[in-house]
Design an enzyme around this catalytic site. Structure first.
Site, PDB file in Angstrom:
ATOM      1  N   TYR A  72       0.837  -1.210   0.000  1.00 37.93           N
ATOM      2  CA  TYR A  72       0.000   0.000   0.000  1.00 37.93           C
ATOM      3  C   TYR A  72       0.874   1.263   0.000  1.00 37.93           C
ATOM      4  CZ  TYR A  72      -3.973   3.014   1.017  1.00 37.93           C
ATOM      5  OH  TYR A  72      -4.948   3.976   0.941  1.00 37.93           O
ATOM      6  N   PHE A 124      -7.338  19.381 -25.301  1.00 41.59           N
ATOM      7  CA  PHE A 124      -8.001  18.099 -25.498  1.00 41.59           C
ATOM      8  C   PHE A 124      -9.366  18.144 -24.792  1.00 41.59           C
ATOM      9  CE2 PHE A 124      -8.643  13.560 -24.310  1.00 41.59           C
ATOM     10  CZ  PHE A 124      -8.791  13.083 -25.594  1.00 41.59           C
ATOM     11  N   ASP A 125     -10.328  17.323 -25.252  1.00 40.07           N
ATOM     12  CA  ASP A 125     -11.695  17.498 -24.726  1.00 40.07           C
ATOM     13  C   ASP A 125     -11.828  17.223 -23.222  1.00 40.07           C
ATOM     14  OD1 ASP A 125     -11.525  14.791 -25.161  1.00 40.07           O
ATOM     15  OD2 ASP A 125     -13.017  14.723 -26.758  1.00 40.07           O
ATOM     16  N   ASP A 215       0.456  18.980 -21.394  1.00 41.10           N
ATOM     17  CA  ASP A 215      -0.431  17.814 -21.497  1.00 41.10           C
ATOM     18  C   ASP A 215       0.312  16.863 -22.440  1.00 41.10           C
ATOM     19  OD1 ASP A 215      -2.388  15.959 -21.924  1.00 41.10           O
ATOM     20  OD2 ASP A 215      -3.910  17.367 -22.617  1.00 41.10           O
ATOM     21  N   ALA A 217       0.472  13.427 -23.329  1.00 42.19           N
ATOM     22  CA  ALA A 217       0.131  12.066 -23.756  1.00 42.19           C
ATOM     23  C   ALA A 217       1.050  11.552 -24.873  1.00 42.19           C
ATOM     24  CB  ALA A 217      -1.328  12.016 -24.211  1.00 42.19           C
ATOM     25  N   LYS A 258      -1.055   6.340 -23.858  1.00 42.20           N
ATOM     26  CA  LYS A 258      -0.526   6.694 -25.174  1.00 42.20           C
ATOM     27  C   LYS A 258       0.967   6.342 -25.214  1.00 42.20           C
ATOM     28  CE  LYS A 258      -4.615   8.882 -25.267  1.00 42.20           C
ATOM     29  NZ  LYS A 258      -4.900  10.040 -24.461  1.00 42.20           N
ATOM     30  N   HIS A 450     -22.172  11.396 -28.617  1.00 42.69           N
ATOM     31  CA  HIS A 450     -21.601  10.491 -29.620  1.00 42.69           C
ATOM     32  C   HIS A 450     -21.402   9.067 -29.103  1.00 42.69           C
ATOM     33  CE1 HIS A 450     -18.274  12.519 -27.567  1.00 42.69           C
ATOM     34  NE2 HIS A 450     -17.512  11.459 -27.817  1.00 42.69           N
TER      35      HIS A 450
HETATM   36  C1  LIG Z   1      -6.030  10.833 -23.976  1.00 38.61           C
HETATM   37  C2  LIG Z   1      -5.683  12.209 -23.643  1.00 38.61           C
HETATM   38  C3  LIG Z   1      -6.041  12.773 -22.414  1.00 38.61           C
HETATM   39  C4  LIG Z   1      -6.895  12.050 -21.390  1.00 38.61           C
HETATM   40  O1  LIG Z   1      -6.307  10.888 -20.976  1.00 38.61           O
HETATM   41  P1  LIG Z   1      -7.137   9.589 -20.531  1.00 38.61           P
HETATM   42  O2  LIG Z   1      -6.068   8.621 -20.169  1.00 38.61           O
HETATM   43  O3  LIG Z   1      -7.961   9.164 -21.704  1.00 38.61           O
HETATM   44  O4  LIG Z   1      -7.975   9.973 -19.370  1.00 38.61           O
HETATM   45  C5  LIG Z   1      -5.642  14.071 -22.149  1.00 38.61           C
HETATM   46  N1  LIG Z   1      -4.938  14.778 -23.060  1.00 38.61           N
HETATM   47  C6  LIG Z   1      -4.583  14.264 -24.253  1.00 38.61           C
HETATM   48  C7  LIG Z   1      -3.809  15.086 -25.220  1.00 38.61           C
HETATM   49  C8  LIG Z   1      -4.953  12.977 -24.600  1.00 38.61           C
HETATM   50  O5  LIG Z   1      -4.629  12.488 -25.794  1.00 38.61           O
END
Ligand SMILES: *Cc1c(COP(=O)(O)O)cnc(C)c1O
Length: 458
Positions: A72, A124-125, A215, A217, A258, A450
């Protein structure tokens, strides 16, 4: 003869996929109400819905899974991940989270409040969602070239420094808690940000004393584009480039699904210990204790190993080369695709592809359905259905671009699969003039429609 390109890995374990018949697919997609999210994965032959969490882990990552420490507190797996983050990315402090949006939730809980502005390149969304959820505003400062799908520009993810400076100089700095730079910029088609731009954004932000977070990814794909496109970086290793990139940030959020090539996981990393401490409270509340925060020990191990593999040039050349291989095949046959090709996906301009269908009948969705019926290939719509309705008028919002995205999972498919995907799309392209009608919505959710929308053929 010059030796040709070949993949930098070989296959140790396989997973069977089954081809289906056109009749089966017509039945399945009708039963799925023409929504590709409703299909079962075994009804899909080649799945290009997303590159998130769909990659193939290596033998070394699977070996790391066996070594996971599930304690833990103070697990060795936490320290493995800490070392990888320090050595590869350069950050001293981090919090593990279950995925990328959780990292955003933890960071923004500590930083963003009602009425704030969060400038960046196209957010990103989920990032935008977490900003707007706090009644703050995401301000898009991307360069104008990003919004024209046919302009060739090596770094379409770049921030327009003029636009950024306008936001910074016109607003009190207390209202701007952070600048978010997304590398690569997913929402504008997996387009990279140049080192020069990262450096200039950081310099400008420092003048206003505003922290910059990446950000991240697809940070490794971004580094690959810097190496292959930006002057002065050709002879640097990806790991050297990555280190320099993150030297221009105060921290980062990461969806490890990613570029860390794991099926689940994420983190937020910091230079500043005080901010780390502030965010820690939210990590404990939302994710888990500081040394696991939403991840199991084995997953942290695999992630640490994945960060190392994901920042190797040979792997990135194979991956990004495969995306370009598919894109070039489509381009050679006249299929309208976004250029330059993104790092993780090819985007098709559905308005140009299916010019007979009126926009009220969901052009991009119609194309995604046709491609599925033709060859069992699953793509995703980024068009009117995803753009949703205006929250006030409840009218459909018709975006400038109606796109479908073919996102390639990492290390999963071969170039034979890409040939199959290209042939599927080219077949639809050749009969595009016979496709004249689209779909109407029979049921939809009030937001994020969607995922669950139900359609009927017109
Ligand atoms: C996928 C992604 C996220 C969100 O990550 P999740 O692991 O899907 O929660 C944030 N920013 C970017 C640029 C992404 O491609």
């Amino acid at each position: 003869m010059e030796l040709p390109f070949a993949e930098s890995y070989k296959i140790k374990m396989i997973e069977s996929i089954r081809k289906s018949t056109r009749e089966e697919r017509e039945e399945w997609i009708a039963a799925a109400k023409y929504n590709l999210f409703n299909l079962r994965s075994d009804q899909v032959f080649i799945d290009l819905l997303t590159d998130s969490g769909t990659g193939a882990m290596s033998d070394k990552q699977w070996a790391e899974m066996m070594l996971g420490d599930e304690s833990y507190a103070g697990a060795s797996s936490f320290f493995k991940m800490k070392n990888a983050i320090k050595n590869i990315l350069g950050f001293d402090h981090f919090l593990p989270t279950h995925q990328g949006r959780a990292a955003e939730n933890v960071l923004f809980s500590a930083m963003v409040k009602t009425g704030d502005l969060v400038p960046g390149n196209t957010h990103f969304d989920t990032t935008k969602g977490h900003i707007e959820f706090r009644k703050a505003t995401a301000v898009d400062c991307t360069i104008n070239e990003a919004f024209d799908p046919s302009i060739i520009h090596p770094f379409k993810g770049n921030i327009d420094l003029q636009k950024l400076e306008t936001v910074l100089s016109n607003n009190a700095s207390e209202r701007i808690p952070v600048i978010i730079v997304t590398i690569t910029c997913n929402s504008s088609g997996g387009q990279p940000v140049s080192m020069q731009n990262l450096k200039e954004v950081y310099k400008l932000a420092s003048q206003y004393k505003i922290p910059v977070f990446f950000d991240s990814a697809r940070f490794a794909e971004n580094a690959y584009f810097i190496k292959t496109r930006e002057k002065g970086y050709a002879d640097k290793s990806i790991k050297q480039i990555v280190k320099e990139m993150f030297s221009y940030a105060d921290g980062m959020t990461m969806s490890s699904k990613k570029d860390a090539i794991v099926n689940m996981g994420g983190f937020v990393a910091f230079k500043d210990v005080e901010l780390y401490k502030k965010a820690s409270v939210y990590n404990i509340m939302f994710e888990g204790y500081l040394t696991y925060g939403g991840m199991s020990g084995r997953d942290m191990n695999a992630l640490a190993q994945g960060l190392d593999e994901g920042t190797e040039f040979a792997y990135l050349e194979t991956r990004i080369g495969q995306v370009a291989y598919l894109g070039q095949k489509l381009l050679d046959h006249g299929v309208p695709v976004l250029v330059p090709f993104g790092g993780h996906a090819i985007f098709i301009d559905a308005k140009k592809f299916l010019s007979n269908i009126p926009r009220e009948e969901y052009i991009a969705q119609s194309l995604a359905v046709e491609i599925y019926i033709e060859g069992g290939v699953r793509a995703v719509e980024i068009g009117t259905i995803m753009a949703d309705r205006d929250p006030i008028t409840r009218e459909n919002r018709y975006p400038e671009l109606e796109l479908i995205r073919l996102a390639l999972p990492r290390r999963v498919y071969t170039n034979n699969h890409m040939d199959y995907v290209a042939a599927t799309i080219i077949n639809v392209f050749e009969r595009r003039n016979q496709i004249k009608r689209g779909y109407k919505i029979v049921s939809e959710a009030p937001i994020l429609r969607h995922f669950t929308v139900e359609l009927e053929k017109i």
